[in-house]
Design an enzyme around this catalytic site. Structure first.
Site, short mmCIF file in Angstrom:
data_model
loop_
_atom_site.label_atom_id
_atom_site.label_comp_id
_atom_site.label_asym_id
_atom_site.label_seq_id
_atom_site.Cartn_x
_atom_site.Cartn_y
_atom_site.Cartn_z
N GLY A 180 0.84 -1.19 0.00
CA GLY A 180 0.00 0.00 0.00
C GLY A 180 0.87 1.24 0.00
O GLY A 180 1.95 1.25 -0.60
N CYS A 181 0.43 2.26 0.67
CA CYS A 181 1.14 3.54 0.71
C CYS A 181 2.60 3.35 1.09
O CYS A 181 2.91 2.88 2.19
CB CYS A 181 0.46 4.47 1.71
SG CYS A 181 1.39 5.97 2.05
N PHE A 182 3.51 3.75 0.19
CA PHE A 182 4.92 3.51 0.50
C PHE A 182 5.44 4.43 1.59
O PHE A 182 6.46 4.14 2.21
CB PHE A 182 5.82 3.53 -0.74
CG PHE A 182 5.66 4.67 -1.71
CD1 PHE A 182 5.17 5.91 -1.35
CD2 PHE A 182 6.04 4.48 -3.04
CE1 PHE A 182 5.05 6.95 -2.27
CE2 PHE A 182 5.93 5.51 -3.97
CZ PHE A 182 5.43 6.75 -3.58
N TRP A 183 4.76 5.54 1.87
CA TRP A 183 5.16 6.36 3.03
C TRP A 183 5.10 5.51 4.30
O TRP A 183 6.01 5.56 5.14
CB TRP A 183 4.20 7.53 3.22
CG TRP A 183 4.08 8.50 2.11
CD1 TRP A 183 4.90 8.67 1.03
CD2 TRP A 183 3.05 9.49 1.98
NE1 TRP A 183 4.45 9.70 0.24
CE2 TRP A 183 3.33 10.21 0.78
CE3 TRP A 183 1.94 9.83 2.74
CZ2 TRP A 183 2.50 11.26 0.35
CZ3 TRP A 183 1.11 10.87 2.31
CH2 TRP A 183 1.40 11.57 1.12
N CYS A 184 4.03 4.72 4.42
CA CYS A 184 3.81 3.93 5.62
C CYS A 184 4.75 2.73 5.69
O CYS A 184 5.29 2.42 6.75
CB CYS A 184 2.36 3.47 5.68
SG CYS A 184 1.15 4.81 5.76
#
Length: 215
Positions: free
Chosen positions: A46-50
């Site tokens: 999912g979100c690569f920031w996370c």
């Protein structure tokens, strides 16, 4: 739909940020051109920031790079990938010290920091580009990933949707995406909370949620 409803206003400035340092990385670079005393894992969660934030807090991880992989478009941009027309996923290339953490341990962290039962995205982010995958760099990683997937299915009692596929060209994301959680901590926290990422993981995994990630 990528974070649009939650952080549209907050992300407006980031959408036009400079992309210094943007350059493709080939699988050969990912596999071979690295010091002999480190190894590499590539996960889409999912979100690569996370994903980047989570794995930066795993002891033994040396570096994380957010990027795009698995698709057919050369040198994709963020806007290309979230259009859901490229076949790419948001992913993170993780460089780690195998003397301090094993690939198997990283797999355990990965599965317990995502919803591996969701085939259509992750949390509030929907679409193929946010679905989970493990990009394996060799046969040993493939076998370990398959074992970890089977163990996750047994633990959850549900079908695992996470793909296990050979690593392909990995393209580092635009510079403003790298270390986003450090550069924009308030925006990041608003997004992560609003997307209910942690709430879903804790509901799914219970006490095993986020295991291996230092607080």
């Amino acid at each position: 739909m990528r974070k649009v409803l939650i952080v549209a206003a907050l992300a407006a400035g980031a959408a036009v940020a400079a992309v210094a340092g943007y350059a493709p990385m080939t699988p050969v670079q990912a596999q071979g051109e690295r010091p002999e005393d480190v190894e590499v894992a590539i996960f889409a969660g999912g979100c690569f920031w996370c994903v980047e934030s989570d794995f930066d807090h795993v002891p033994g991880v040396i570096e994380t790079i957010s990027g795009y992989t698995g698709g057919h478009l050369d040198n994709p941009s963020y806007r290309d990938v979230v259009s859901e027309t490229t076949g790419h996923r948001e992913a993170v290339k993780i460089t780690y010290d195998p003397k301090k953490v094993s690939y198997q341990q990283l797999l355990d962290v990965f599965f317990r920091s995502v919803d591996p039962t969701d085939p259509d995205g992750q949390f509030c982010d929907r679409g193929e580009s946010y679905s989970t995958a493990i990009f394996t760099l060799d046969e040993q990683q493939k076998m370990q990933a398959e074992t970890a997937s089977a163990e996750a299915m047994k633990a959850l009692g549900k079908t695992i949707a996470t793909l296990i596929v050979p690593a392909e060209m990995f393209y580092p994301a635009e510079q403003y995406h790298q270390d986003y959680y450090l550069k924009n901590p308030v925006r990041y926290r608003i997004y992560r909370l609003g997307c209910r990422r942690d709430a879903r993981i804790e509901s799914l995994w219970g006490e095993e949620a986020h295991s291996g990630i230092a607080k």
